[in-house]
Write a protein that holds these residues in place. Structure first.
Motif, short mmCIF file in Angstrom:
data_model
loop_
_atom_site.label_atom_id
_atom_site.label_comp_id
_atom_site.label_asym_id
_atom_site.label_seq_id
_atom_site.Cartn_x
_atom_site.Cartn_y
_atom_site.Cartn_z
N ILE A 26 0.85 -1.18 0.00
CA ILE A 26 0.00 0.00 0.00
C ILE A 26 0.89 1.23 0.00
N TYR A 27 0.79 1.99 -1.08
CA TYR A 27 1.67 3.14 -1.32
C TYR A 27 0.90 4.44 -1.12
N GLN A 28 1.61 5.47 -0.70
CA GLN A 28 0.99 6.75 -0.41
C GLN A 28 1.20 7.73 -1.55
N GLY A 29 0.08 8.22 -2.08
CA GLY A 29 0.12 9.30 -3.04
C GLY A 29 0.04 10.62 -2.29
N GLU A 30 -0.23 11.68 -2.99
CA GLU A 30 -0.34 13.00 -2.36
C GLU A 30 -1.58 13.09 -1.47
N ARG A 31 -2.72 12.58 -1.98
CA ARG A 31 -3.98 12.72 -1.26
C ARG A 31 -4.65 11.40 -0.90
N MET A 32 -4.09 10.28 -1.36
CA MET A 32 -4.76 9.00 -1.18
C MET A 32 -3.75 7.86 -1.17
N MET A 33 -4.15 6.73 -0.63
CA MET A 33 -3.35 5.51 -0.64
C MET A 33 -3.74 4.68 -1.87
N GLU A 78 3.81 4.23 -14.11
CA GLU A 78 5.18 4.74 -14.24
C GLU A 78 6.17 4.06 -13.31
N ILE A 79 5.73 3.69 -12.12
CA ILE A 79 6.68 3.17 -11.13
C ILE A 79 6.74 1.66 -11.07
N GLY A 80 5.78 0.99 -11.71
CA GLY A 80 5.79 -0.47 -11.73
C GLY A 80 5.53 -1.09 -10.37
N SER A 81 6.30 -2.10 -10.05
CA SER A 81 6.18 -2.81 -8.79
C SER A 81 7.47 -2.61 -7.99
N PRO A 82 7.50 -1.55 -7.16
CA PRO A 82 8.73 -1.24 -6.42
C PRO A 82 9.16 -2.29 -5.40
N ILE A 86 7.63 0.84 1.94
CA ILE A 86 8.53 1.43 2.93
C ILE A 86 9.85 1.89 2.30
N THR A 87 10.26 1.22 1.25
CA THR A 87 11.54 1.56 0.63
C THR A 87 11.46 2.80 -0.26
N VAL A 88 10.25 3.16 -0.71
CA VAL A 88 10.12 4.30 -1.63
C VAL A 88 9.49 5.53 -0.99
N GLY A 89 8.77 5.36 0.10
CA GLY A 89 8.15 6.51 0.77
C GLY A 89 6.97 7.07 0.00
#
Length: 109
Positions: A26-33, A78-82, A86-89
């Motif tokens: 679960i990754y964090q965008g500017e306004r949403m997960m 654009e970022i694929g599967s990082p 936690i590693t990308v913030g």
């Protein structure tokens, strides 16, 4: 199949789902997960802790929020599967339909 974060998450960013996710998808965008659909293992741990009930199994997303299934996938174009949030913030961006949502009003003091 994967879980999907829908509109109720916009401008909330509680992060309880992130803490509960055993695979860190679960990754964090500017306004949403956003949930990375290729990393999600469909365990449902995030769904039960979401305080605004914004997380749904892909087949159970309410019709009014059905565009969020594609939005979760589009966030990762654009970022694929990082391989772990936690590693990308935090990513300082979002995708439609989140970009078109009016900004949330700050809580009253």
């Amino acid at each position: 199949m994967a879980y999907v974060v829908a509109q109720p998450c916009a401008d909330v960013l509680d992060l309880a789902c992130v803490e509960e996710c055993p695979v860190d998808c679960i990754y964090q965008g500017e306004r949403m997960m956003y949930i990375q659909p290729e990393e999600c293992v469909d365990c449902g741990a995030c769904e039960v802790v979401c305080p605004v009930e914004a997380i749904y199994f892909e087949d159970d997303v309410p019709e009014k929020w059905s565009v969020y299934t594609a939005a979760n996938a589009a966030f990762f174009t654009e970022i694929g599967s990082p391989g772990g949030a936690i590693t990308v913030g935090k990513f300082g961006r979002d995708v439609e339909p989140v970009l078109s949502l009016p900004a949330a009003k700050p809580p009253a003091r």
